[in-house]
Write an enzyme that holds these catalytic residues in place. Structure first.
Site, PDB file in Angstrom:
ATOM      1  N   GLY A   1      60.639  -8.044 -54.240  1.00 43.75           N
ATOM      2  CA  GLY A   1      61.198  -8.291 -55.566  1.00 43.75           C
ATOM      3  C   GLY A   1      62.667  -8.627 -55.408  1.00 43.75           C
TER       4      GLY A   1
ATOM      5  N   ASN B   1      67.238  -8.637 -60.525  1.00 39.60           N
ATOM      6  CA  ASN B   1      68.652  -8.334 -60.776  1.00 39.60           C
ATOM      7  C   ASN B   1      69.276  -7.429 -59.718  1.00 39.60           C
ATOM      8  OD1 ASN B   1      68.959  -9.789 -63.178  1.00 39.60           O
ATOM      9  ND2 ASN B   1      67.841  -8.209 -64.287  1.00 39.60           N
ATOM     10  N   VAL B   2      68.622  -6.313 -59.431  1.00 45.57           N
ATOM     11  CA  VAL B   2      69.200  -5.373 -58.463  1.00 45.57           C
ATOM     12  C   VAL B   2      69.129  -5.962 -57.054  1.00 45.57           C
ATOM     13  CG1 VAL B   2      69.012  -3.084 -57.407  1.00 45.57           C
ATOM     14  CG2 VAL B   2      68.599  -3.351 -59.861  1.00 45.57           C
TER      15      VAL B   2
ATOM     16  N   LYS C   1      63.179   7.969 -71.289  1.00 43.49           N
ATOM     17  CA  LYS C   1      62.989   6.536 -71.036  1.00 43.49           C
ATOM     18  C   LYS C   1      62.206   5.947 -72.195  1.00 43.49           C
ATOM     19  CE  LYS C   1      63.346   3.726 -67.248  1.00 43.49           C
ATOM     20  NZ  LYS C   1      64.257   3.777 -66.114  1.00 43.49           N
TER      21      LYS C   1
HETATM   22  N1  LIG Z   1      68.519  -2.516 -63.086  1.00 47.80           N
HETATM   23  C1  LIG Z   1      68.956  -1.323 -62.715  1.00 47.80           C
HETATM   24  O1  LIG Z   1      70.151  -1.020 -62.782  1.00 47.80           O
HETATM   25  C2  LIG Z   1      67.985  -0.324 -62.173  1.00 47.80           C
HETATM   26  C3  LIG Z   1      66.719  -0.696 -61.780  1.00 47.80           C
HETATM   27  N2  LIG Z   1      65.879   0.227 -61.225  1.00 47.80           N
HETATM   28  C4  LIG Z   1      64.554  -0.166 -60.803  1.00 47.80           C
HETATM   29  O2  LIG Z   1      64.651  -1.180 -59.797  1.00 47.80           O
HETATM   30  C5  LIG Z   1      63.568  -2.087 -59.923  1.00 47.80           C
HETATM   31  C6  LIG Z   1      64.094  -3.510 -60.111  1.00 47.80           C
HETATM   32  O3  LIG Z   1      64.880  -3.552 -61.279  1.00 47.80           O
HETATM   33  P1  LIG Z   1      65.579  -4.912 -61.757  1.00 47.80           P
HETATM   34  O4  LIG Z   1      66.104  -5.642 -60.587  1.00 47.80           O
HETATM   35  O5  LIG Z   1      66.485  -4.528 -62.855  1.00 47.80           O
HETATM   36  O6  LIG Z   1      64.348  -5.678 -62.367  1.00 47.80           O
HETATM   37  P2  LIG Z   1      64.045  -7.243 -62.396  1.00 47.80           P
HETATM   38  O7  LIG Z   1      62.966  -7.446 -63.395  1.00 47.80           O
HETATM   39  O8  LIG Z   1      65.302  -8.032 -62.528  1.00 47.80           O
HETATM   40  O9  LIG Z   1      63.485  -7.509 -60.917  1.00 47.80           O
HETATM   41  C7  LIG Z   1      62.216  -7.149 -60.496  1.00 47.80           C
HETATM   42  C8  LIG Z   1      61.672  -8.320 -59.686  1.00 47.80           C
HETATM   43  O10 LIG Z   1      60.442  -7.914 -59.104  1.00 47.80           O
HETATM   44  C9  LIG Z   1      59.558  -9.010 -59.162  1.00 47.80           C
HETATM   45  N3  LIG Z   1      58.195  -8.522 -59.016  1.00 47.80           N
HETATM   46  C10 LIG Z   1      57.394  -7.889 -59.921  1.00 47.80           C
HETATM   47  N4  LIG Z   1      56.218  -7.588 -59.363  1.00 47.80           N
HETATM   48  C11 LIG Z   1      56.270  -8.001 -58.062  1.00 47.80           C
HETATM   49  C12 LIG Z   1      55.377  -7.958 -56.959  1.00 47.80           C
HETATM   50  N5  LIG Z   1      54.170  -7.428 -57.065  1.00 47.80           N
HETATM   51  N6  LIG Z   1      55.782  -8.482 -55.767  1.00 47.80           N
HETATM   52  C13 LIG Z   1      57.009  -9.030 -55.653  1.00 47.80           C
HETATM   53  N7  LIG Z   1      57.891  -9.111 -56.656  1.00 47.80           N
HETATM   54  C14 LIG Z   1      57.527  -8.597 -57.848  1.00 47.80           C
HETATM   55  C15 LIG Z   1      59.858  -9.675 -60.494  1.00 47.80           C
HETATM   56  O11 LIG Z   1      59.395 -11.012 -60.522  1.00 47.80           O
HETATM   57  C16 LIG Z   1      61.373  -9.566 -60.536  1.00 47.80           C
HETATM   58  O12 LIG Z   1      62.010 -10.688 -59.958  1.00 47.80           O
HETATM   59  C17 LIG Z   1      62.717  -1.565 -61.093  1.00 47.80           C
HETATM   60  O13 LIG Z   1      61.718  -0.719 -60.609  1.00 47.80           O
HETATM   61  C18 LIG Z   1      63.719  -0.763 -61.910  1.00 47.80           C
HETATM   62  O14 LIG Z   1      63.099   0.242 -62.697  1.00 47.80           O
HETATM   63  C19 LIG Z   1      66.256   1.524 -61.017  1.00 47.80           C
HETATM   64  C20 LIG Z   1      67.496   1.940 -61.361  1.00 47.80           C
HETATM   65  C21 LIG Z   1      68.441   1.072 -62.036  1.00 47.80           C
HETATM   66  C1  LIG Z   2      69.027   1.247 -65.636  1.00 48.43           C
HETATM   67  C2  LIG Z   2      69.805   2.519 -65.691  1.00 48.43           C
HETATM   68  C3  LIG Z   2      71.053   2.270 -66.419  1.00 48.43           C
HETATM   69  C4  LIG Z   2      69.095   3.695 -66.238  1.00 48.43           C
HETATM   70  C5  LIG Z   2      67.668   3.839 -65.841  1.00 48.43           C
HETATM   71  O1  LIG Z   2      66.805   3.766 -66.685  1.00 48.43           O
HETATM   72  C6  LIG Z   2      67.292   4.020 -64.448  1.00 48.43           C
HETATM   73  O2  LIG Z   2      68.120   4.392 -63.612  1.00 48.43           O
HETATM   74  O3  LIG Z   2      66.102   3.807 -64.131  1.00 48.43           O
END
Ligand SMILES: NC(=O)C1=CN([C@@H]2O[C@H](COP(=O)(O)OP(=O)(O)OC[C@H]3O[C@@H](n4cnc5c(N)ncnc54)[C@H](O)[C@@H]3O)[C@@H](O)[C@H]2O)C=CC1
Ligand SMILES: CC(C)CC(=O)C(=O)O
Length: 365
Positions: free
Chosen positions: A180, A183-184, A80
């Site tokens: 949160g 995106n996901v 990472k």
């Molecule tokens: N994007 C992906 O495909 C993957 C994401 N993840 C994990 O899933 C999680 C979310 O990822 P994404 O959606 O890509 O990130 P993102 O940045 O789009 O969404 C995260 C959200 O959490 C919010 N946030 C941060 N701190 C907070 C808190 N204390 N209380 C409430 N909301 C809070 C942010 O404002 C943001 O809207 C992360 O931990 C990431 O590592 C894991 C595997 C794959």
């Molecule tokens: C966002 C994924 C494509 C890879 C990754 O780093 C994860 O799964 O946390």
């Protein structure tokens, strides 16, 4: 922090510090284990309070990727990157291209993708300098943004966990508290809403909350209140360590299933929720959809094939629950066992004289 001591404790292979004065790049690439193949894991861009915090995040996330890739059945190791900076202000073409050159310098030991704070556009810039990047634009025949696929995997895994807790995998009428809605989680909420679940959401970003309220009739709560709301399922989808000494006594949920990496602050918290009878879908098993999807690019991307694999997260979570019950251990330990056993099997079956000698990217058609 004694870096070598920490690396030795969890057997890390390599830590790379990248500094480029011209672009302002300060990045840390952590490679945990490449027994199964080159290390694949995303790049997180975040405003860390200290360099130590950034190093620790890179190391913890890299180790999580070793387990995630192994448990998902991928022939990939774990790594990472964290880039120290504010994704809203500090991004530039120079920065991502400089980073791309550092990745190229590792000559395939590490392959990157998106994570919190980075986008498909950023991956495209990295791609200007190296082929060791996934999650780039579909225009390049690639898989694009992994988040919706990660969300689909979380949705599938949540259903498997619900089956164990409630006797049925239907989420209709279930109350899901989503922490949160980035995106996901936005895509996850869509699946849940379509199935008839009721949503409670929190986010520190007010626009993200508004969107979920408008699009899915979600109820919004203050970020600190999400842990204690009356709900069936808690879905942590923000950052890590939200299952901890402070939050556990507040939980009303019977299931914890979300996308965040490193959800347990410490392993003891996995034991605590197990003793409370909460069905915990281990983070790196349930959130593997994104990496499964981007890893498919290494064979020449086929979305149908990738989605079919992601659907299998339902069975993977069910298997982890089954092992946990059989061996009378918490699910997080059952998942670790699954991943570690696969890595050991592959390590032991490898012969120095019979390696194929080809990089995984060479299979791309
Ligand atoms: N994007 C992906 O495909 C993957 C994401 N993840 C994990 O899933 C999680 C979310 O990822 P994404 O959606 O890509 O990130 P993102 O940045 O789009 O969404 C995260 C959200 O959490 C919010 N946030 C941060 N701190 C907070 C808190 N204390 N209380 C409430 N909301 C809070 C942010 O404002 C943001 O809207 C992360 O931990 C990431 O590592 C894991 C595997 C794959
Ligand atoms: C966002 C994924 C494509 C890879 C990754 O780093 C994860 O799964 O946390």
């Amino acid at each position: 922090m004694e870096i070598f001591k920490y690396m030795e404790q969890y057997d890390y292979e390599q830590l790379v510090f990248c500094q480029d004065k011209q672009s302002g790049l300060k990045a840390i690439i952590a490679i945990h284990d490449t027994t199964l193949g080159p290390a694949l894991g995303g790049t997180r861009m975040w405003t860390y309070a200290s360099e130590e915090e950034a190093i620790e995040d890179a190391l913890r996330l890299a180790r999580g990727m070793t387990y995630k890739n192994a448990a998902a059945g991928l022939n990939l190791g774990g790594g990472k990157t964290v880039i120290i900076g504010d994704p809203r202000k500090d991004k530039s073409e120079e920065l991502f291209r400089a980073f791309g050159r550092y990745i190229q310098g590792l000559n395939g030991r590490y392959i990157t993708a998106e994570d919190v704070g980075t986008t498909v556009e950023d991956m495209d810039l990295i791609h200007e300098e190296t082929n060791y990047v996934t999650g780039i634009s579909p225009a390049f025949g690639s898989s694009g943004n992994p988040s919706p696929v990660t969300a689909y995997g979380v949705y599938r895994g949540m259903k498997a966990a619900a089956k164990e807790a409630f006797g049925s995998d239907s989420l209709e009428g279930k109350v899901v508290a989503v922490q949160g809605v980035g995106n996901v989680a936005y895509s996850l909420c869509k699946h849940l809403h379509e199935e008839g679940a009721q949503l409670i959401v929190s986010d520190i970003n007010k626009d993200a909350v508004r969107r979920a309220v408008e699009d899915f009739h979600a109820k919004a709560v203050d970020p600190n209140d999400i842990y204690g709301v009356e709900c069936d399922i808690y879905a942590p989808c923000a950052l890590g360590a939200t299952i901890n000494d402070v939050t556990i006594p507040q939980f009303k949920a019977k299931v914890i299933a979300g996308s965040a990496n490193n959800q347990l602050r410490d392993t003891k918290h996995g034991d605590m929720i197990h003793e409370m009878g909460i069905v915990y879908a281990p983070d790196y098993v349930i959130n593997a959809g994104g990496v499964i999807n981007v890893a498919d690019e290494l064979y020449g991307y086929n979305s149908e094939r990738a989605l079919k694999k992601v659907e299998g997260i339902y069975n993977n979570i069910a298997r982890v629950i089954e092992i946990a019950k059989r061996d009378n251990i918490p699910t997080y330990k059952a998942a670790d066992r699954l991943a570690e056993e696969r890595i050991e099997r592959m390590r032991n079956s490898r012969s120095q004289f019979l390696q194929n000698g080809h990089h995984i990217l060479s299979r791309k058609s």
